[in-house]
Design a protein around this motif. Structure first.
Motif, short mmCIF file in Angstrom:
data_model
loop_
_atom_site.label_atom_id
_atom_site.label_comp_id
_atom_site.label_asym_id
_atom_site.label_seq_id
_atom_site.Cartn_x
_atom_site.Cartn_y
_atom_site.Cartn_z
N TYR A 21 47.17 -33.16 59.37
CA TYR A 21 47.38 -32.91 60.80
C TYR A 21 47.29 -31.41 61.07
O TYR A 21 47.08 -30.61 60.16
CB TYR A 21 48.77 -33.41 61.22
CG TYR A 21 49.87 -32.52 60.73
CD1 TYR A 21 50.49 -31.59 61.57
CD2 TYR A 21 50.29 -32.56 59.40
CE1 TYR A 21 51.49 -30.75 61.12
CE2 TYR A 21 51.29 -31.72 58.93
CZ TYR A 21 51.88 -30.82 59.78
OH TYR A 21 52.86 -29.97 59.32
N PHE A 22 47.42 -31.02 62.32
CA PHE A 22 47.61 -29.62 62.63
C PHE A 22 48.51 -29.48 63.85
O PHE A 22 48.55 -30.38 64.71
CB PHE A 22 46.28 -28.88 62.84
CG PHE A 22 45.48 -29.33 64.04
CD1 PHE A 22 45.66 -28.74 65.28
CD2 PHE A 22 44.52 -30.33 63.90
CE1 PHE A 22 44.92 -29.16 66.38
CE2 PHE A 22 43.77 -30.75 65.00
CZ PHE A 22 43.96 -30.16 66.24
N THR A 23 49.25 -28.40 63.91
CA THR A 23 50.13 -28.15 65.04
C THR A 23 49.30 -27.98 66.31
O THR A 23 48.36 -27.20 66.34
CB THR A 23 50.96 -26.88 64.80
OG1 THR A 23 51.68 -27.03 63.57
CG2 THR A 23 51.94 -26.65 65.95
N GLN B 20 56.03 -30.01 54.67
CA GLN B 20 55.46 -28.88 55.39
C GLN B 20 55.87 -27.55 54.77
O GLN B 20 55.11 -26.59 54.77
CB GLN B 20 55.90 -28.92 56.85
CG GLN B 20 55.28 -30.09 57.62
CD GLN B 20 55.87 -30.23 59.00
OE1 GLN B 20 56.32 -29.27 59.60
NE2 GLN B 20 55.90 -31.44 59.53
N LYS C 166 47.07 -24.30 58.20
CA LYS C 166 47.99 -23.32 57.62
C LYS C 166 48.11 -23.42 56.10
O LYS C 166 48.52 -22.46 55.46
CB LYS C 166 49.38 -23.50 58.24
CG LYS C 166 49.42 -23.28 59.74
CD LYS C 166 50.82 -23.55 60.29
CE LYS C 166 50.88 -23.36 61.80
NZ LYS C 166 52.23 -23.66 62.34
N GLU C 167 47.79 -24.56 55.54
CA GLU C 167 48.08 -24.81 54.13
C GLU C 167 46.81 -25.06 53.33
O GLU C 167 45.97 -25.89 53.71
CB GLU C 167 49.05 -25.98 54.01
CG GLU C 167 50.37 -25.68 54.69
CD GLU C 167 51.17 -26.91 55.08
OE1 GLU C 167 52.33 -26.73 55.48
OE2 GLU C 167 50.64 -28.02 54.99
N CYS D 265 48.38 -36.39 66.67
CA CYS D 265 49.24 -36.14 65.50
C CYS D 265 50.71 -36.15 65.95
O CYS D 265 51.57 -36.78 65.32
CB CYS D 265 48.91 -34.80 64.86
SG CYS D 265 47.19 -34.59 64.33
N LYS E 108 52.69 -34.60 53.77
CA LYS E 108 52.11 -34.10 55.02
C LYS E 108 51.58 -32.70 54.81
O LYS E 108 52.20 -31.90 54.10
CB LYS E 108 53.16 -34.08 56.14
CG LYS E 108 53.59 -35.45 56.63
CD LYS E 108 54.76 -35.36 57.60
CE LYS E 108 54.38 -34.72 58.93
NZ LYS E 108 53.51 -35.58 59.77
N SER E 109 50.44 -32.38 55.44
CA SER E 109 49.92 -31.02 55.32
C SER E 109 49.25 -30.58 56.61
O SER E 109 48.42 -31.30 57.17
CB SER E 109 48.93 -30.93 54.16
OG SER E 109 48.49 -29.59 53.98
N ASP E 110 49.63 -29.39 57.07
CA ASP E 110 48.99 -28.77 58.23
C ASP E 110 47.69 -28.12 57.74
O ASP E 110 47.73 -27.13 57.02
CB ASP E 110 49.92 -27.73 58.84
CG ASP E 110 49.39 -27.16 60.15
OD1 ASP E 110 48.15 -26.99 60.27
OD2 ASP E 110 50.20 -26.87 61.05
N CYS F 278 47.86 -30.74 67.71
CA CYS F 278 47.05 -31.96 67.78
C CYS F 278 47.87 -33.04 68.50
O CYS F 278 48.91 -33.48 67.99
CB CYS F 278 46.68 -32.39 66.37
SG CYS F 278 46.14 -34.10 66.20
N PRO G 79 44.77 -36.98 63.64
CA PRO G 79 45.17 -36.97 62.24
C PRO G 79 44.24 -37.81 61.38
O PRO G 79 43.59 -38.73 61.88
CB PRO G 79 46.56 -37.60 62.27
CG PRO G 79 46.51 -38.54 63.45
CD PRO G 79 45.67 -37.83 64.47
#
Length: 289
Positions: free
Chosen positions: A51-53, A24, A88-89, A58, A83-85, A55, A105
């Motif tokens: 994923y995302f914060t 992250q 945001k990324e 997730c 892992k990647s949000d 979720c 996810p």
């Protein structure tokens, strides 16, 4: 069994947490290339968690599944984890664009060269997720991969599609999409991810249903079955206008081979429920009789 694994579980939970936090903190194009190099060096496969914060499923995977000793042991031994949000990324956005991701996810299983073994998504319990990991290992050993190209080449995608994923401009007019797709074959990678990623409808629905089995072989079950369900939801409205329950039931049954028995029972039940029943929408503050 829980006592036997108590110490190992604590260690693996810490290891997973460390991996997740590192990913992250440095989830970039450069870190993605480093993950592939690490997988090549260690002769491991790659597991990607998009994923995302916020979720819920997730978070449930993070809490209940990834720390499990059986899952953590397989991931540690045979996979490099990334892992990647996706909110945001940039690399998360690019991976979503590459594979037409719409639900979270989403899990990508790849070899060290970036060839896709499988794609899955949604909450998976420990047994289901362990089975996905084992299947990925066995499939990779057989040298069976999906049709996706191994690299992310932004130049391969039309601007409207890149903007939809990289800039969040997802309200693309159908005529813009149609102008691009009408000269393309939806069995090819880029047209396929445009159709599934943007949930393209109208005349492409029938083409997609007709070619769904081939598309599933080429690109995996997750994206295809998700889009078929979306198509059937649209088709339901058409058949309701004709009051043709028999015809719609036959159409739904035609997709049965794409799903597991459990999935088909669930989705067909949703699709056939309340067929033709008028949906009454009550506006707020409307007096009730």
């Amino acid at each position: 069994m829980k006592l036997i694994f108590k110490t190992a579980s604590a260690f693996l939970l810490l290891a997973w947490t460390s991996i997740a936090l590192n990913a992250q903190a440095s989830s970039s194009d450069e870190s993605w290339e480093l993950v592939k190099k690490q997988a090549q060096t260690e002769k491991k496969l790659i597991f990607v968690d998009l994923y995302f914060t916020g979720c819920a499923p997730c978070a449930q995977m993070d809490k209940e599944v990834f720390p499990d000793p059986k899952v953590a042991a397989v991931l540690s031994a045979d996979f490099v984890t990334f892992k990647s949000d996706i909110l945001k990324e940039e690399i998360g956005k690019k991976l979503c664009m590459k594979y037409g991701v719409t639900g979270f996810p989403t899990f990508l299983f790849m070899n060290a060269d970036g060839k896709v073994i499988d794609i899955a998504g949604g909450f998976q319990n420990v047994e289901q997720f362990t089975a996905l990991l084992q299947n990925a290992k066995e499939t990779a050993k057989k040298g069976i991969f999906k049709k996706y190209s191994p690299e992310i080449q932004e130049k391969d995608y039309p601007d409207f599609y890149k903007q939809a994923y990289l800039d969040g401009k997802r309200n693309v007019p159908f005529d813009v999409i149609d102008a691009y797709l009408k000269s393309k074959d939806i069995t090819e990678e880029v047209p396929f991810v445009i159709v599934t990623g943007l949930r393209v409808g109208k005349q492409y629905d029938d083409q997609f249903l007709l070619k769904s089995k081939k598309l599933m072989e080429d690109y995996g079950r997750w994206n295809v079955t998700s889009h078929v369900f979306t198509i059937l939801q649209r088709k339901k409205r058409e058949y309701e206008k004709k009051n043709d329950l028999k015809g719609f039931t036959e159409l739904v049954n035609g997709s049965k081979e794409l799903y597991t028995p459990e999935e088909f029972a669930k989705y067909s039940g949703i699709l056939l429920k309340d067929f033709g029943v008028e949906k009454v929408v009550v506006k707020p503050n409307t007096p009730q009789k």
